[in-house]
Motif scaffolding. Structure first.
Motif, PDB file in Angstrom:
ATOM      1  N   PRO A  46       0.769  -1.202   0.017  1.00  0.00           N
ATOM      2  CA  PRO A  46      -0.055  -0.179  -0.016  1.00  0.00           C
ATOM      3  C   PRO A  46       0.810   1.147   0.072  1.00  0.00           C
ATOM      4  O   PRO A  46       0.327   2.079  -0.686  1.00  0.00           O
ATOM      5  N   LEU A  47       1.944   1.392   0.632  1.00  0.00           N
ATOM      6  CA  LEU A  47       2.790   2.334   0.569  1.00  0.00           C
ATOM      7  C   LEU A  47       3.197   2.662  -0.826  1.00  0.00           C
ATOM      8  O   LEU A  47       3.531   3.728  -1.228  1.00  0.00           O
ATOM      9  N   ASP A  48       4.087   1.575  -1.437  1.00  0.00           N
ATOM     10  CA  ASP A  48       4.361   1.981  -2.842  1.00  0.00           C
ATOM     11  C   ASP A  48       3.428   2.466  -3.811  1.00  0.00           C
ATOM     12  O   ASP A  48       3.327   3.273  -4.510  1.00  0.00           O
ATOM     13  N   ALA A  49       2.123   1.654  -3.694  1.00  0.00           N
ATOM     14  CA  ALA A  49       0.841   2.355  -4.616  1.00  0.00           C
ATOM     15  C   ALA A  49       0.522   3.795  -4.108  1.00  0.00           C
ATOM     16  O   ALA A  49       0.538   4.749  -5.081  1.00  0.00           O
ATOM     17  N   ALA A  50       0.636   4.358  -2.922  1.00  0.00           N
ATOM     18  CA  ALA A  50       0.386   5.529  -2.548  1.00  0.00           C
ATOM     19  C   ALA A  50       1.464   6.444  -2.947  1.00  0.00           C
ATOM     20  O   ALA A  50       1.063   7.543  -3.461  1.00  0.00           O
ATOM     21  N   LEU A  51       2.598   5.985  -2.592  1.00  0.00           N
ATOM     22  CA  LEU A  51       3.804   6.943  -3.304  1.00  0.00           C
ATOM     23  C   LEU A  51       3.979   7.229  -4.661  1.00  0.00           C
ATOM     24  O   LEU A  51       4.044   8.311  -5.077  1.00  0.00           O
ATOM     25  N   LYS A  52       3.516   6.156  -5.515  1.00  0.00           N
ATOM     26  CA  LYS A  52       3.731   6.333  -6.806  1.00  0.00           C
ATOM     27  C   LYS A  52       2.318   7.015  -7.227  1.00  0.00           C
ATOM     28  O   LYS A  52       2.612   7.826  -8.366  1.00  0.00           O
ATOM     29  N   ALA A  53       1.151   7.072  -6.758  1.00  0.00           N
ATOM     30  CA  ALA A  53       0.199   7.598  -7.083  1.00  0.00           C
ATOM     31  C   ALA A  53       0.273   9.016  -6.942  1.00  0.00           C
ATOM     32  O   ALA A  53      -0.287  10.044  -7.814  1.00  0.00           O
ATOM     33  N   GLU A  54       1.053   9.464  -5.821  1.00  0.00           N
ATOM     34  CA  GLU A  54       1.337  10.883  -5.602  1.00  0.00           C
ATOM     35  C   GLU A  54       2.660  11.477  -6.457  1.00  0.00           C
ATOM     36  O   GLU A  54       2.890  12.685  -6.430  1.00  0.00           O
ATOM     37  N   GLY A  55       3.547  10.694  -7.167  1.00  0.00           N
ATOM     38  CA  GLY A  55       4.420  10.847  -7.707  1.00  0.00           C
ATOM     39  C   GLY A  55       5.886  11.345  -6.960  1.00  0.00           C
ATOM     40  O   GLY A  55       6.602  12.076  -7.164  1.00  0.00           O
ATOM     41  N   LEU A  56       5.624  10.559  -5.467  1.00  0.00           N
ATOM     42  CA  LEU A  56       6.704  10.709  -4.582  1.00  0.00           C
ATOM     43  C   LEU A  56       7.891   9.923  -4.343  1.00  0.00           C
ATOM     44  O   LEU A  56       8.676  10.107  -3.567  1.00  0.00           O
ATOM     45  N   GLY A  57       7.848   8.754  -5.022  1.00  0.00           N
ATOM     46  CA  GLY A  57       8.805   7.699  -4.812  1.00  0.00           C
ATOM     47  C   GLY A  57       8.127   6.301  -5.018  1.00  0.00           C
ATOM     48  O   GLY A  57       7.033   5.999  -5.687  1.00  0.00           O
ATOM     49  N   ALA A  58       8.807   5.417  -4.356  1.00  0.00           N
ATOM     50  CA  ALA A  58       8.527   4.121  -4.438  1.00  0.00           C
ATOM     51  C   ALA A  58       9.103   3.146  -3.342  1.00  0.00           C
ATOM     52  O   ALA A  58      10.267   3.876  -2.617  1.00  0.00           O
ATOM     53  N   LYS A  86       7.893  16.835   0.652  1.00  0.00           N
ATOM     54  CA  LYS A  86       6.694  16.414   0.623  1.00  0.00           C
ATOM     55  C   LYS A  86       6.398  15.071   1.074  1.00  0.00           C
ATOM     56  O   LYS A  86       5.287  14.470   1.633  1.00  0.00           O
ATOM     57  N   GLY A  87       7.549  14.101   0.780  1.00  0.00           N
ATOM     58  CA  GLY A  87       7.240  12.905   0.782  1.00  0.00           C
ATOM     59  C   GLY A  87       7.494  12.373   2.507  1.00  0.00           C
ATOM     60  O   GLY A  87       6.667  11.282   2.576  1.00  0.00           O
ATOM     61  N   VAL A  88       8.187  12.870   3.236  1.00  0.00           N
ATOM     62  CA  VAL A  88       8.416  12.554   4.747  1.00  0.00           C
ATOM     63  C   VAL A  88       6.930  12.726   5.236  1.00  0.00           C
ATOM     64  O   VAL A  88       6.537  11.731   6.009  1.00  0.00           O
ATOM     65  N   PRO A  89       6.336  14.050   5.271  1.00  0.00           N
ATOM     66  CA  PRO A  89       5.238  14.041   5.838  1.00  0.00           C
ATOM     67  C   PRO A  89       4.079  12.902   5.324  1.00  0.00           C
ATOM     68  O   PRO A  89       3.121  12.411   6.166  1.00  0.00           O
ATOM     69  N   PHE A  90       4.149  12.866   4.189  1.00  0.00           N
ATOM     70  CA  PHE A  90       3.152  11.784   3.497  1.00  0.00           C
ATOM     71  C   PHE A  90       3.374  10.399   4.214  1.00  0.00           C
ATOM     72  O   PHE A  90       2.339   9.657   4.325  1.00  0.00           O
ATOM     73  N   LEU A  91       4.546  10.039   3.975  1.00  0.00           N
ATOM     74  CA  LEU A  91       5.128   8.709   4.719  1.00  0.00           C
ATOM     75  C   LEU A  91       4.519   8.499   6.120  1.00  0.00           C
ATOM     76  O   LEU A  91       3.942   7.401   6.489  1.00  0.00           O
ATOM     77  N   ARG A  92       4.832   9.592   6.960  1.00  0.00           N
ATOM     78  CA  ARG A  92       4.287   9.493   8.395  1.00  0.00           C
ATOM     79  C   ARG A  92       2.794   9.336   8.362  1.00  0.00           C
ATOM     80  O   ARG A  92       2.182   8.524   8.999  1.00  0.00           O
TER      81      ARG A  92
END
Length: 125
Positions: A46-58, A86-92
């Motif tokens: 689910p993290l991979d899908a969410a990161l890719k959907a937002e263009g923030l990584g993988a 953007k990615g760190v707050p998104f990950l948290r």
């Protein structure tokens, strides 16, 4: 014949340019005793899908830390972020949403400085 080759070239070039985009490695230490398949289902996929959907990584991998008694102490998830700001707050946010317990951390390096950030505000165990 030229059109399919041109399309293939464009697809390959765009994939290669994304792969060459500068990234920041973030190690996610999840303070949870969970088996590898469950780790993948609960966090990695689910993290991979969410990161890719937002263009923030993988998500690029994961692992398990065992105690001397061969019990699972904690699990890790490897992430490559394309935008740390953007990615760190998104990950948290996502890790909390997926049920990461208190005591879980994000570990990364920024401008030569090692950072260890609790997933939950205020940290705690």
């Amino acid at each position: 014949m030229k059109r399919p080759l041109l399309l293939l070239f464009c697809l390959l070039f765009s994939a290669c340019s994304w792969a060459q985009q500068p990234t920041t490695f973030v190690f996610v230490k999840v303070a949870e005793s969970i088996l590898p398949i469950a780790r993948g289902n609960k966090y990695e996929d689910p993290l991979d899908a969410a990161l890719k959907a937002e263009g923030l990584g993988a998500v690029t991998g994961g692992g398990t830390s065992l105690s001397k008694d061969k019990d699972i102490d904690w699990v890790g998830v490897d992430v490559e972020l394309t935008d740390v700001t953007k990615g760190v707050p998104f990950l948290r946010k996502k890790l909390i949403e997926f049920g990461a317990p208190k005591g879980s951390t994000l570990e990364y390096e920024l401008d030569g400085k090692r950072i260890e950030l609790p997933v939950h505000e205020g940290g705690g165990q």
